[in-house]
Motif scaffolding. Structure first.
Motif, PDB file in Angstrom:
ATOM      1  N   SER A 127     -49.910  22.032 -31.231  1.00 55.77           N
ATOM      2  CA  SER A 127     -49.230  22.902 -32.208  1.00 55.77           C
ATOM      3  C   SER A 127     -48.477  24.014 -31.489  1.00 55.77           C
ATOM      4  O   SER A 127     -47.342  24.332 -31.835  1.00 55.77           O
ATOM      5  CB  SER A 127     -50.225  23.546 -33.173  1.00 55.77           C
ATOM      6  OG  SER A 127     -51.020  22.585 -33.791  1.00 55.77           O
ATOM      7  N   LEU A 128     -49.121  24.593 -30.503  1.00 50.34           N
ATOM      8  CA  LEU A 128     -48.474  25.676 -29.769  1.00 50.34           C
ATOM      9  C   LEU A 128     -47.255  25.166 -29.003  1.00 50.34           C
ATOM     10  O   LEU A 128     -46.250  25.870 -28.887  1.00 50.34           O
ATOM     11  CB  LEU A 128     -49.448  26.344 -28.790  1.00 50.34           C
ATOM     12  CG  LEU A 128     -50.610  27.103 -29.414  1.00 50.34           C
ATOM     13  CD1 LEU A 128     -51.484  27.711 -28.327  1.00 50.34           C
ATOM     14  CD2 LEU A 128     -50.117  28.201 -30.345  1.00 50.34           C
ATOM     15  N   SER A 129     -47.332  23.936 -28.499  1.00 55.58           N
ATOM     16  CA  SER A 129     -46.187  23.422 -27.746  1.00 55.58           C
ATOM     17  C   SER A 129     -44.990  23.194 -28.672  1.00 55.58           C
ATOM     18  O   SER A 129     -43.846  23.401 -28.279  1.00 55.58           O
ATOM     19  CB  SER A 129     -46.548  22.138 -26.995  1.00 55.58           C
ATOM     20  OG  SER A 129     -46.649  21.057 -27.876  1.00 55.58           O
TER      21      SER A 129
ATOM     22  N   ILE B  27     -46.155  34.121 -26.493  1.00 56.45           N
ATOM     23  CA  ILE B  27     -45.955  32.682 -26.695  1.00 56.45           C
ATOM     24  C   ILE B  27     -46.505  31.855 -25.529  1.00 56.45           C
ATOM     25  O   ILE B  27     -47.094  30.805 -25.734  1.00 56.45           O
ATOM     26  CB  ILE B  27     -44.453  32.358 -26.875  1.00 56.45           C
ATOM     27  CG1 ILE B  27     -43.858  33.178 -28.010  1.00 56.45           C
ATOM     28  CG2 ILE B  27     -44.234  30.862 -27.073  1.00 56.45           C
ATOM     29  CD1 ILE B  27     -44.119  32.711 -29.395  1.00 56.45           C
ATOM     30  N   TYR B  28     -46.265  32.311 -24.312  1.00 57.16           N
ATOM     31  CA  TYR B  28     -46.641  31.495 -23.157  1.00 57.16           C
ATOM     32  C   TYR B  28     -48.016  31.832 -22.577  1.00 57.16           C
ATOM     33  O   TYR B  28     -48.551  31.069 -21.785  1.00 57.16           O
ATOM     34  CB  TYR B  28     -45.589  31.604 -22.051  1.00 57.16           C
ATOM     35  CG  TYR B  28     -44.281  30.962 -22.425  1.00 57.16           C
ATOM     36  CD1 TYR B  28     -44.117  29.593 -22.317  1.00 57.16           C
ATOM     37  CD2 TYR B  28     -43.220  31.720 -22.896  1.00 57.16           C
ATOM     38  CE1 TYR B  28     -42.927  28.987 -22.663  1.00 57.16           C
ATOM     39  CE2 TYR B  28     -42.020  31.125 -23.254  1.00 57.16           C
ATOM     40  CZ  TYR B  28     -41.877  29.754 -23.131  1.00 57.16           C
ATOM     41  OH  TYR B  28     -40.697  29.158 -23.489  1.00 57.16           O
ATOM     42  N   ARG B  29     -48.548  32.983 -22.936  1.00 53.66           N
ATOM     43  CA  ARG B  29     -49.844  33.354 -22.367  1.00 53.66           C
ATOM     44  C   ARG B  29     -50.871  33.737 -23.428  1.00 53.66           C
ATOM     45  O   ARG B  29     -51.960  33.191 -23.474  1.00 53.66           O
ATOM     46  CB  ARG B  29     -49.690  34.547 -21.412  1.00 53.66           C
ATOM     47  CG  ARG B  29     -48.822  34.304 -20.220  1.00 53.66           C
ATOM     48  CD  ARG B  29     -48.929  35.493 -19.273  1.00 53.66           C
ATOM     49  NE  ARG B  29     -50.265  35.576 -18.725  1.00 53.66           N
ATOM     50  CZ  ARG B  29     -50.607  35.092 -17.529  1.00 53.66           C
ATOM     51  NH1 ARG B  29     -49.711  34.520 -16.775  1.00 53.66           N
ATOM     52  NH2 ARG B  29     -51.832  35.201 -17.094  1.00 53.66           N
TER      53      ARG B  29
ATOM     54  N   ARG C  58     -58.262  29.487 -25.387  1.00 45.66           N
ATOM     55  CA  ARG C  58     -59.303  29.206 -24.411  1.00 45.66           C
ATOM     56  C   ARG C  58     -60.574  30.008 -24.693  1.00 45.66           C
ATOM     57  O   ARG C  58     -61.681  29.485 -24.610  1.00 45.66           O
ATOM     58  CB  ARG C  58     -58.777  29.526 -23.017  1.00 45.66           C
ATOM     59  CG  ARG C  58     -59.515  28.781 -21.942  1.00 45.66           C
ATOM     60  CD  ARG C  58     -58.904  29.023 -20.606  1.00 45.66           C
ATOM     61  NE  ARG C  58     -58.757  30.443 -20.336  1.00 45.66           N
ATOM     62  CZ  ARG C  58     -58.131  30.920 -19.267  1.00 45.66           C
ATOM     63  NH1 ARG C  58     -57.578  30.101 -18.421  1.00 45.66           N
ATOM     64  NH2 ARG C  58     -58.052  32.216 -19.064  1.00 45.66           N
TER      65      ARG C  58
ATOM     66  N   GLU D 261     -43.537  26.572 -29.341  1.00 43.65           N
ATOM     67  CA  GLU D 261     -42.751  27.044 -28.195  1.00 43.65           C
ATOM     68  C   GLU D 261     -41.349  26.458 -28.232  1.00 43.65           C
ATOM     69  O   GLU D 261     -40.375  27.136 -27.921  1.00 43.65           O
ATOM     70  CB  GLU D 261     -43.472  26.662 -26.897  1.00 43.65           C
ATOM     71  CG  GLU D 261     -42.782  27.117 -25.626  1.00 43.65           C
ATOM     72  CD  GLU D 261     -41.742  26.140 -25.109  1.00 43.65           C
ATOM     73  OE1 GLU D 261     -40.760  26.599 -24.495  1.00 43.65           O
ATOM     74  OE2 GLU D 261     -41.897  24.920 -25.311  1.00 43.65           O
TER      75      GLU D 261
ATOM     76  N   ASP E 108     -51.360  38.798 -23.956  1.00 47.52           N
ATOM     77  CA  ASP E 108     -52.373  38.788 -22.904  1.00 47.52           C
ATOM     78  C   ASP E 108     -52.259  40.144 -22.229  1.00 47.52           C
ATOM     79  O   ASP E 108     -51.411  40.351 -21.365  1.00 47.52           O
ATOM     80  CB  ASP E 108     -52.054  37.641 -21.932  1.00 47.52           C
ATOM     81  CG  ASP E 108     -53.039  37.589 -20.784  1.00 47.52           C
ATOM     82  OD1 ASP E 108     -54.154  38.100 -20.942  1.00 47.52           O
ATOM     83  OD2 ASP E 108     -52.680  37.035 -19.735  1.00 47.52           O
TER      84      ASP E 108
ATOM     85  N   ILE F 238     -53.341  23.003 -28.908  1.00 47.06           N
ATOM     86  CA  ILE F 238     -52.316  23.214 -27.891  1.00 47.06           C
ATOM     87  C   ILE F 238     -51.046  22.455 -28.234  1.00 47.06           C
ATOM     88  O   ILE F 238     -49.953  22.924 -27.965  1.00 47.06           O
ATOM     89  CB  ILE F 238     -52.875  22.851 -26.494  1.00 47.06           C
ATOM     90  CG1 ILE F 238     -53.982  23.872 -26.215  1.00 47.06           C
ATOM     91  CG2 ILE F 238     -51.800  22.873 -25.431  1.00 47.06           C
ATOM     92  CD1 ILE F 238     -54.359  24.101 -24.831  1.00 47.06           C
TER      93      ILE F 238
ATOM     94  N   LEU G  22     -51.323  33.330 -26.620  1.00 46.94           N
ATOM     95  CA  LEU G  22     -51.884  32.321 -27.518  1.00 46.94           C
ATOM     96  C   LEU G  22     -52.803  31.361 -26.757  1.00 46.94           C
ATOM     97  O   LEU G  22     -53.820  30.909 -27.279  1.00 46.94           O
ATOM     98  CB  LEU G  22     -50.754  31.542 -28.205  1.00 46.94           C
ATOM     99  CG  LEU G  22     -49.833  32.377 -29.102  1.00 46.94           C
ATOM    100  CD1 LEU G  22     -48.662  31.559 -29.607  1.00 46.94           C
ATOM    101  CD2 LEU G  22     -50.598  32.943 -30.294  1.00 46.94           C
ATOM    102  N   LEU G  23     -52.432  31.061 -25.526  1.00 46.07           N
ATOM    103  CA  LEU G  23     -53.258  30.159 -24.714  1.00 46.07           C
ATOM    104  C   LEU G  23     -54.578  30.814 -24.316  1.00 46.07           C
ATOM    105  O   LEU G  23     -55.632  30.180 -24.345  1.00 46.07           O
ATOM    106  CB  LEU G  23     -52.504  29.739 -23.455  1.00 46.07           C
ATOM    107  CG  LEU G  23     -51.575  28.533 -23.609  1.00 46.07           C
ATOM    108  CD1 LEU G  23     -50.611  28.439 -22.442  1.00 46.07           C
ATOM    109  CD2 LEU G  23     -52.376  27.245 -23.703  1.00 46.07           C
ATOM    110  N   VAL G  24     -54.484  32.085 -23.955  1.00 46.15           N
ATOM    111  CA  VAL G  24     -55.703  32.809 -23.580  1.00 46.15           C
ATOM    112  C   VAL G  24     -56.654  32.846 -24.767  1.00 46.15           C
ATOM    113  O   VAL G  24     -57.855  32.585 -24.649  1.00 46.15           O
ATOM    114  CB  VAL G  24     -55.374  34.253 -23.124  1.00 46.15           C
ATOM    115  CG1 VAL G  24     -56.639  35.075 -22.950  1.00 46.15           C
ATOM    116  CG2 VAL G  24     -54.593  34.222 -21.824  1.00 46.15           C
TER     117      VAL G  24
ATOM    118  N   ASN H 286     -46.492  25.902 -37.389  1.00 49.02           N
ATOM    119  CA  ASN H 286     -47.400  25.605 -36.276  1.00 49.02           C
ATOM    120  C   ASN H 286     -48.367  26.742 -35.986  1.00 49.02           C
ATOM    121  O   ASN H 286     -49.498  26.506 -35.588  1.00 49.02           O
ATOM    122  CB  ASN H 286     -46.594  25.217 -35.034  1.00 49.02           C
ATOM    123  CG  ASN H 286     -46.049  23.812 -35.153  1.00 49.02           C
ATOM    124  OD1 ASN H 286     -46.789  22.852 -35.084  1.00 49.02           O
ATOM    125  ND2 ASN H 286     -44.753  23.693 -35.386  1.00 49.02           N
TER     126      ASN H 286
END
Lengths: 220, 293
Positions: free
Chosen positions: B246-248, B270-272, B279, B251, B8, B244, B274-276, B190
């Motif tokens: 899969s991402l968890s 890993i924490y931002r 989304r 992680e 990110d 999400i 992939l989530l961004v 994952n």
């Protein structure tokens, strides 16, 4: 043994408070509950053991009164944890606990998916227990869409069974814990108010001030 | 590999960004050595991530230099020196790109396919010789994938399995140690799942237009009367759950690794990151592929 400070992610000579804090965080992070449906649970166990050893070692070498209490707390974690690893803590099932079901649970736990699937396919009824086991198997294999569907189905068919509810709520907890993780959520540039909000707020404040005879922004 | 895995960026420190880019450029240089300068065009972010992750498991500081390169001749930039992680990532990049181009030709008769394959042929041959088993394994999974696509598989779990397994193998082979291999494998699995499903969601519109296979369209039974956008909206939550989750899992595996350096960059991804990315794809659908750094 690795350097205990390093294991806990601390600098040499950290204070007792810092050690405790780091320890608590790490126990949460590698807690067996968090890795229950995950194929890497044995490695998480190892890691937790390492953390416990490091904490133990550091606490032994710190002369303070709270040490005893701390250690007791820690042994609780260990105890829980050993219970889990022998399998007794895992599926103390209160469901249809026949030998057959127990065998399937064990196969899933040990990662023997092919055999477990074969036994599931041979079950005559597709009841709540079957859905639950199938859900667990899919979860561990990485087939999340089906896992979720089967676990939901199990809970729908037998709403009073806590074991099924637990499994489903674990899935949701994990999902939310990652999705709203503190690194991402509530931190950083995305969460601040945008220009519209700032201007709108200022304008409102200015209007209120003017109503009461004052003025916040003189040019408008 | 589609280049979905990025940090990110606004949240990175400047040095972190330069180091991340340094790995990206490092993989690029390594590819140029094997496949020639024209072989660089298939470079992906995903392989830059692979290099970053593998190298971060090694002791010692990041080693790199300010260098000039063919593509950015005006300014020197930080480029990570070649090491085993960078080499491995560049090999994988060549291998997977070659198969990807082959697919393009077979599926869409896209002329990029044979053109690219011709360029990569030499490099691909070398890499295949170097890891015969890995290449065979990847080919097996890809042929499984083709089989599933051919019979229009209607389960997103099943359809994403071969790609996930392929990535599992790629990550697992990166380290000799069985213990770390297992953890890396689960990260790969994952990630593969996430990439495949994200890409499927991204392509819904195109696939519907030209009638090609898309696992989400088949599983959630798209009706031509409902329109693409409302379909995307309808399955958004379902896709989001799988992505999400899969991402968890990823992680969790990541937490078990002993990261020696670049921890802040990896945490950002890993924490931002992939989530961004998740989304953005879910909200906007297509057109959010970043250009190269």
């Amino acid at each position: 043994m690795k350097n205990p400070y390093e294991v806990l992610g601390l600098k040499e000579g950290a204070s007792v408070e810092e050690i405790k804090k780091a320890y608590r965080e790490l126990v949460k992070k590698y807690h067996p509950d968090r890795y229950r449906d995950n194929p890497l649970s044995d490695l998480a166990e190892e890691k937790l053991r390492e953390i416990n050893e490091a904490y133990d070692y550091l606490m032994k070498n710190m002369n303070n009164n709270q040490q005893k209490q701390q250690q007791q707390q820690q042994y609780q974690y260990q105890r829980q944890h050993q219970g889990q690893s022998t399998g007794s803590g895992y599926y103390g099932g209160y469901s249809a606990n026949s030998d057959y079901v127990y065998q399937i649970k064990m196969l899933i736990q040990n990662g023997n998916f092919i055999q477990a699937q074969r036994m599931l396919d041979a079950m005559p009824v597709r009841d709540a227990t079957w859905n639950y086991l199938q859900g667990l198997l899919f979860l561990k294999r990485g087939w999340y869409e089906r896992a979720n569907a089967h676990l939901r189905r199990a809970v729908e068919m037998d709403p009073s069974n806590m074991e099924y509810r637990d499994a489903l709520s674990r899935v949701n907890t994990q999902y939310n814990a990652y999705r709203y993780n503190p690194n991402f959520y509530g931190a950083g540039y995305r969460q601040g108010p945008d220009m519209c909000q700032i201007c709108g707020t200022l304008w409102c404040a200015d209007s209120i001030c003017e109503c009461l005879g004052g003025d916040l922004i003189s040019c408008c | 590999m589609f280049g979905y895995i990025t940090p990110d960026k606004p949240e990175l420190k400047i040095w972190e960004f330069e180091v991340f880019r340094g790995y990206y450029c490092g993989v690029c240089r390594a590819m140029a050595k094997k496949a020639g300068h024209r072989g660089r065009f298939v470079l992906t972010y995903d392989c830059a991530f692979l290099a970053l992750l593998m190298d971060s498991l090694e002791d010692g500081p990041v080693s790199g230099k300010q260098r000039r390169c063919l593509f950015h001749p005006l300014k020197k930039r930080y480029i990570v020196d070649s090491n085993s992680a960078v080499e491995y990532a560049s090999d994988i990049n060549i291998l997977l790109s070659y198969y990807n181009l082959k697919d393009k030709w077979q599926d869409e008769r896209n002329l990029l396919g044979p053109a690219g394959m011709a360029v990569l042929k030499k490099g691909y041959g070398k890499v295949k010789k170097k890891y015969p088993e890995l290449a065979a394994e990847i080919e097996r999974e890809l042929s499984r994938l083709h089989e599933l696509e051919r019979r229009k598989c209607d389960s997103i779990d099943e359809a994403s399995e071969p790609f996930a397994r392929m990535m599992q193998t790629v990550f697992q082979q990166a380290r000799a140690s069985e213990r770390i291999g297992k953890v890396l494998g689960w990260i790969g699995y994952n990630l593969g799942k996430w990439i495949y499903i994200l890409d499927a969601y991204d392509d819904i519109e195109d696939n519907i237009k030209n009638g090609s296979y898309n696992p989400l369209v088949v599983q959630y039974r798209y009706e031509s009367s409902e329109g693409v956008n409302s379909f995307r909206e309808r399955i958004k939550e379902k896709a989001e759950f799988i992505l999400i989750y899969s991402l968890s899992e990823l992680e969790k595996a990541f937490s078990l690794l002993d990261i020696r350096k670049n921890k802040s960059i990896l945490d950002n991804i890993i924490y931002r990151g992939l989530l961004v990315r998740t989304r953005n794809v879910l909200q906007m659908g297509a057109d959010c592929h970043e250009k190269s750094v």
